[in-house]
Scaffold this active site. Structure first.
Site, PDB file in Angstrom:
ATOM      1  N   ASP A  54      32.477  25.043  11.990  1.00 40.75           N
ATOM      2  CA  ASP A  54      33.765  24.358  12.129  1.00 40.75           C
ATOM      3  C   ASP A  54      34.723  25.136  13.028  1.00 40.75           C
ATOM      4  O   ASP A  54      35.479  24.549  13.798  1.00 40.75           O
ATOM      5  CB  ASP A  54      34.400  24.113  10.754  1.00 40.75           C
ATOM      6  N   ASP A 113      39.576  21.470  14.361  1.00 41.48           N
ATOM      7  CA  ASP A 113      38.501  20.551  13.994  1.00 41.48           C
ATOM      8  C   ASP A 113      38.820  20.088  12.572  1.00 41.48           C
ATOM      9  O   ASP A 113      38.546  20.803  11.608  1.00 41.48           O
ATOM     10  CB  ASP A 113      37.148  21.261  14.049  1.00 41.48           C
ATOM     11  N   GLU A 162      40.572  17.240  17.563  1.00 42.42           N
ATOM     12  CA  GLU A 162      39.529  16.241  17.783  1.00 42.42           C
ATOM     13  C   GLU A 162      40.018  14.870  17.343  1.00 42.42           C
ATOM     14  O   GLU A 162      40.676  14.732  16.311  1.00 42.42           O
ATOM     15  CB  GLU A 162      38.271  16.627  16.996  1.00 42.42           C
TER      16      GLU A 162
END
Length: 173
Positions: free
Chosen positions: A139, A8, A67
């Site tokens: 996160d 992430d 991502e």
């Protein structure tokens, strides 16, 4: 058996999560955050690259999932996020890892069942799916969710491929 590293990305905090997939069974291997406390962007990018490289060396993943960039209201933030993603991807490519990208909405849909899920819902479902004793950091939970999404997407792709192969075999007989 496959080991998947989920990332992430962020220019200040980059979450990572590592899981092992054996068939449909997912096992938690590790997670955490790469925190860049320096002010200048080039130094932060260097720390992200070094951190991701260290994680790859430690866990020896087979796949790298990250991502995708989303459209941010602040162009400066979007550019910094894109640069953080870029150095993480370069770290993976330098280790010859295949890179897979997933939209945040797809990750939430896969893990929670709702594409607009809140971070707390993602944390709860990651904890449940991986049988963790507590919710991971936000996160890190997002990174684990990205890795879980890769497992589900690749599993579904293999099933579809098998179905097509069986259908083709049926026509040949």
């Amino acid at each position: 058996m496959s080991i998947i590293l989920g990332i992430d990305p962020g220019s200040r905090v980059t979450g990572y999560g590592v899981i092992r997939q054996v068939g449909r069974q997912l096992t938690y291997l590790g997670s955490g955050c790469i925190r860049t406390k320096v002010d200048d962007l080039p130094s932060r990018l260097k720390l992200i690259y070094a951190g991701v490289t260290e994680i790859i060396t430690q866990f020896q993943p087979d796949y790298f999932a990250i991502e995708q960039v989303f459209m941010a209201k602040n162009a400066d933030s979007a550019l910094k996020l894109g640069q953080a993603r870029g150095v993480a991807i370069v770290a993976a490519v330098n280790q010859d890892l295949p890179v897979f990208e997933y939209a945040a909405r797809q990750v939430k849909q896969t893990v929670v069942g709702i594409g607009s899920a809140e971070k707390s819902q993602v944390q709860h479902m990651v904890r449940t799916l991986l049988k963790l004793p507590a919710n991971p950091q936000a996160d890190a939970a997002d990174a684990l969710a990205i890795a879980i999404t890769h497992c589900h997407v690749s599993q579904n792709a293999m099933q579809m491929s098998d179905s097509r192969l069986n259908l083709a075999r049926g026509r040949l007989r």
